[in-house]
Structure formats: structure tokens, C-alpha cells
Enzyme design. Structure first.
Site, PDB file in Angstrom:
ATOM      1  CE  LYS A  33      -1.056  10.523  -4.060  1.00 19.24           C
ATOM      2  NZ  LYS A  33      -0.101  11.641  -4.224  1.00 19.24           N
TER       3      LYS A  33
HETATM    4  C1  PLP Z   1       0.444  12.349  -3.183  1.00 16.31           C
HETATM    5  C2  PLP Z   1       1.673  13.156  -3.439  1.00 16.31           C
HETATM    6  C3  PLP Z   1       2.477  13.653  -2.380  1.00 16.31           C
HETATM    7  C4  PLP Z   1       2.123  13.443  -0.921  1.00 16.31           C
HETATM    8  O1  PLP Z   1       2.242  12.115  -0.519  1.00 16.31           O
HETATM    9  P1  PLP Z   1       1.573  11.613   0.856  1.00 16.31           P
HETATM   10  O2  PLP Z   1       1.696  10.138   0.823  1.00 16.31           O
HETATM   11  O3  PLP Z   1       0.140  12.069   0.807  1.00 16.31           O
HETATM   12  O4  PLP Z   1       2.320  12.240   1.984  1.00 16.31           O
HETATM   13  C5  PLP Z   1       3.627  14.349  -2.700  1.00 16.31           C
HETATM   14  N1  PLP Z   1       3.973  14.590  -3.980  1.00 16.31           N
HETATM   15  C6  PLP Z   1       3.229  14.145  -5.023  1.00 16.31           C
HETATM   16  C7  PLP Z   1       3.650  14.462  -6.406  1.00 16.31           C
HETATM   17  C8  PLP Z   1       2.059  13.417  -4.796  1.00 16.31           C
HETATM   18  O5  PLP Z   1       1.312  12.979  -5.828  1.00 16.31           O
END
Ligand code: PLP
Length: 486
Positions: A124
């Protein structure tokens, strides 16, 4: 470039106009009116670019109302090696999202693309760091301020706080369930001492936090007075920032634009893989986009059957890949809009059905809402599912046979990727977090602690800054008023 709503609202908006917002006024999600196309020659010309330069080239196609010199400065300030500094020993951190070969299998190569080398050790950061710089830029130009209110069970909240810390004109009020996050995640968030970051530990569970955010946002007078905004995963700028690393991964895994690659993406709210879909629509030669889910298999069910059936809170599993524990996939509407040939009328009908009946059915069966499931393959999509025992087995196997420690979400990705290989087409698994964030499960799998990048050794011992509050929206509002002075 103008943006439109997946539900057909008449007003077109610019990139800057939708930057700070969430949903369109009609409840839809924003998408560009068309996808800019990247030719083979242009793709080749991008091979030698740095990550920041590549981000600029892609973003300028979407953020056409930001002067190019400013956009170049913003991407250069964001994608720096000293920000994305937590690469594995042996990986080239200067690449920002380095590729690491895991194994040869099924007549091809499985590669790991590290997206988790930023300050909070999860993917993120790739988008959120850019958002922090874009927000500060726009707010300064408008002489405005923004108070971000969010609820988190871990990754999103910390990524938002590290992106917004110290930013002019921005405060963050982040609710988290008191004593329910891992020690590592709690320490990451609560050790921030920046005066514009406020951690509120709510005596309740994650759903209580989310309910408070909804209650506050539904008080429109309060929301306007206090300049409340959000940074959730439907934000368009977050999605577009994620498009960049698909191009980057493709260019790193190929030598010519005649080649194809596939991606497997650990998926929750469908934000990450939606960016892959957009990259593919722009002309990036992606063969397959494989959505990997955990026990919460809403998406796997749709891609296998054409039935989209959202879960109730009580039906949502709490798993060892918690950032994929979702009951519905908030970005999914963007893909459905394209799947339905951008028919906003039908999108509106289908998502009203999600609201009232909990889902829709595009399987083509008698009485279903359509037969577009048969077009899913033409968009490159496949899917698979991985459960707790698969995660443990995959973490062990990848450690033993590839010499790499992976986190629980990435393990879901590797497990599913291995089931979707095509000879001669490299398979890139997106690494969405580093194992240090999910140490409890690493211990269960490997019987020892996860590796920690330098600088994170003792974060649990740092002084923490947070307030504890009952699950009461009125008290949260009071706290916000006292700290914004608005
Ligand atoms: C947010 C997240 C996901 C999922 O990603 P999306 O964009 O919501 O599909 C998967 N793995 C981790 C470690 C995350 O922080």
C-alpha cells in the site's frame, strides 16, 4: 483526460477534482473516459527509465490537469530509494520494485515482484506515498486543509499515516480496534510522534471502528465543517499509481514487447488487480491476471462461476492473511463496468441488487442477470483460493526450496500462481507484504521469527502515542473538533 462514474452520472471531472474524493455523487466509482494506449515502440522506450520516470510517463496520461513539471517533481520526490529502502539482501533496491526469481516450474519461471520495500513493509506504500505528496500539492494550491478519518485493522492505516505524516494542511485521525492488531502493526502506527497524526484505539472490533467512520461521514454538516476526507482503496489516484508497477514488472521480466507475462495478485478489495486490468487495457502484453483469495473467496467464486455473492460481516473469516479478509470487493465495480462494455445503466441495476439482495449472477443460467461470465477469460482473468494450511505449507516450501521467506498474503499468491502456469510465459507474483508484519504465522510455519529489515528490530519498545476511546461516534467527533480547531 476526464473521468466518469461507473453508474452514469452526467458530470465529467478532472483528475484534480476527483483526487480528494471517494465515490461519485451517484455512488459509482470513477474511471477515465477511455484508457490511454501505449504502443510497442513507446513501451520499448521505457525500458531504461528509472521507476520515478516511468511513474511520470504513465501518470501524465491520466493527470492531464497537473502541469508536467510539477508531476515530474512529485513522482521524483515519491519513488526514491531512501523511501523504498527495505529490499531483501541481494535485491537491487534502486529498482524500487525489484524482481526476484523464485523457481523454474511448469516450463516457465515464477518471479516475485517486491512491492513492500516502503516504510510500512506492505504494497500500500506504493500508492499511498504518492497520494500524500499529491494531496499536499493540491491542498497548498487551493489553500485548503483536509482531515482524513479512517478505520484500519493494520496495513491501510499505517500506510496512510506514513504517507501523510508531516504534510502541510493534512491531519489523520485513524481508528483501530484496541489491542486487536499485531504487536508489530500497533508499534508501527502508535510510535509515530508527528503532531498531525492521531491514533484512536477504540474499545471494540474493526467493524465498530468502521461504523463510527460511517456515522461521522453521514453527518454531512460535521463532515463539511471539519473538512473530513478518506483515503480508501477506491480512490482513483491510488489505483493509477498501482498501474505503474505492472509496467515495471513486465519490462524487468522481458527483453522485447513481443513477449507476454502473467501476474498473480493476492486480492482483497480488488484494488491491486484492478490496476493490472487497467495496465492490460492500456496495451501492456499481459497474458493472465490471476486473483488469489484466501478463505474469503468472494472473488474466486465470481471468476469460477459468474456469481457475485457478497458476505455478511458474520460470514467473514478472520484469517492469517488478514488484509484479504473482505466481505465484498470495493473496486470490483470498475471491472464489471468494463466487462459490461461500459453500460452504466446495467452497472447501476446490478449494484443496486448487491445492496438489496446481496449479489448478482452473470453465469448465463436461466433467470440470471446476464451471461458475461463467458467474457471473463477474454479479459485474461483467472482465480484460485488458498487456506491457512496452504499458507503454512507454501511458506515452508518457498523457504526450503527457494531460500526466500514470504509473508502470508504472498504465500496465497504463490500457492495459486503454481496452479496457473503456462509454459514459456513468466509468472510474476506480487509480494504484498514482508513477513515481519505477520510474525505469528511465520513462527507457526517455520518455528522461528521472521526476518526484520534494519531499523525495525526494536520498534515494539519505542514510546507510543495514542488515545483509548469507547466505541462512541460522539466522543470521536468531540476529539476531532478539539484537535482541528475548526
Ligand atoms: C491490502 C492488501 C491486500 C489486498 O489488496 P487489494 O488491493 O485490496 O486487493 C493484500 N495483501 C496485503 C498485505 C494488503 O495489505
Amino acid at each position: 483526460m476526464q473521468y466518469l462514474s461507473t453508474r452514469g452520472h452526467a458530470t465529467r471531472q478532472s483528475f484534480s477534482e476527483i483526487l480528494l474524493g471517494g465515490l461519485a455523487p451517484d455512488g459509482g466509482l470513477y474511471l477515465p473516459e477511455h484508457y490511454p494506449q501505449v504502443s510497442g515502440a513507446e513501451l520499448e522506450s521505457w525500458r531504461q527509465l528509472s521507476y520515478a520516470e516511468l511513474a511520470f510517463e504513465i501518470l501524465r496520461k491520466f493527470a492531464t490537469d497537473i502541469p508536467e513539471a510539477d508531476l515530474r517533481a512529485l513522482t521524483a520526490a515519491t519513488y526514491r530509494q531512501d523511501v523504498y529502502c527495505n529490499a531483501r539482501p541481494g535485491d537491487d533496491a534502486a529498482q524500487i520494485t525489484p524482481l526476484h526469481t523464485l523457481e523454474e516450474r511448469g516450463g516457465t519461471t515464477i518471479l516475485l515482484q517486491s512491492l513492500s520495500n516502503g516504510p510500512t513493509l506492505a504494497f500500500k506504500d506504493m500508492a499511498m506515498q504518492l497520494l500524500g505528496n499529491l494531496f499536499e500539492y493540491i491542498l497548498t494550491r487551493q489553500q485548503a486543509e483536509l482531515n482524513i478519518l479512517g478505520a484500519t485493522s493494520g496495513d491501510t492505516g499505517s500506510a496512510a499515516e506514513y504517507a501523510m505524516r508531516g504534510k502541510k494542511g493534512i491531519r489523520v485521525f485513524m481508528l483501530s480496534p484496541h489491542r486487536k492488531m499485531s504487536a508489530f502493526q500497533t508499534a508501527q502506527m502508535f510510535s509515530l510522534q508527528d503532531p498531525n497524526i492521531f491514533n484512536i484505539a477504540v474499545e471494540g472490533v474493526f467493524d465498530d471502528c468502521q461504523d463510527i467512520v460511517k456515522a461521522v461521514s453521514n453527518d454531512h454538516g460535521f463532515k463539511a465543517r471539519q473538512k473530513i476526507g478518506t483515503v480508501n482503496s477506491i480512490n482513483w489516484a491510488r489505483v493509477v499509481a498501482q498501474v505503474v508497477y505492472y509496467f515495471r514488472g513486465y519490462l524487468a521480466a522481458t527483453t522485447s514487447h513481443d513477449q507476454k507475462v502473467s501476474f498473480t495478485v493476492p486480492s482483497g478489495n480488488f484494488g491491486n488487480i484492478c490496476a493490472g486490468h487497467i495496465a492490460r487495457m492500456m496495451g501492456l502484453p499481459i497474458d493472465r491476471l490471476v486473483a488469489a483469495t484466501n478463505e474469503n473467496d468472494v472473488l474466486d467464486e465470481f471468476f469460477r462461476t459468474g456469481v457475485y455473492r457478497v458476505r455478511k460481516s458474520a460470514e467473514t473469516w478472520h484469517t492469517s492473511s488478514p488484509s484479504m479478509d473482505i466481505s465484498k470487493a470495493s473496486n470490483f465495480e470498475r471491472f464489471i463496468y468494463d466487462l459490461l462494455d461500459r453500460d452504466a445503466e446495467r452497472v447501476r441495476t446490478l449494484f443496486a441488487k448487491v445492496e438489496h439482495e446481496g449479489g448478482f449472477d452473470l453465469s448465463g443460467a436461466p433467470g440470471s442477470d446476464g451471461d458475461e461470465h463467458k467474457k471473463v477469460a477474454a479479459f485474461g482473468f483467472q482465480s484460485g483460493k488458498s487456506v491457512h494450511q496452504d499458507r503454512l505449507a507454501t511458506i515452508r516450501d518457498v523457504q526450503a526450496n527457494c531460500g526466500v521467506m514470504i509473508d502470508t498474503h504472498t504465500a496465497d499468491g504463490v500457492k495459486v500462481a503454481r496452479e496457473h502456469l503456462t509454459a514459456g510465459v513468466p509468472m510474476i507474483v506480487l509480494e504484498t507484504a514482508l513477513p515481519a508484519k505477520f510474525n505469528e504465522t511465520i513462527r507457526e510455519a517455520l518455528g522461528r521469527d521472521a526476518d526484520r529489515p534494519a531499523g525495525f528490530e526494536n520498534i515494539e519498545a519505542l514510546p507510543q502515542r495514542f488515545v483509548v476511546m469507547p466505541a462512541d461516534a460522539a466522543q470521536v467527533k468531540q476529539f476531532i473538533v478539539e484537535h482541528t480547531g475548526l
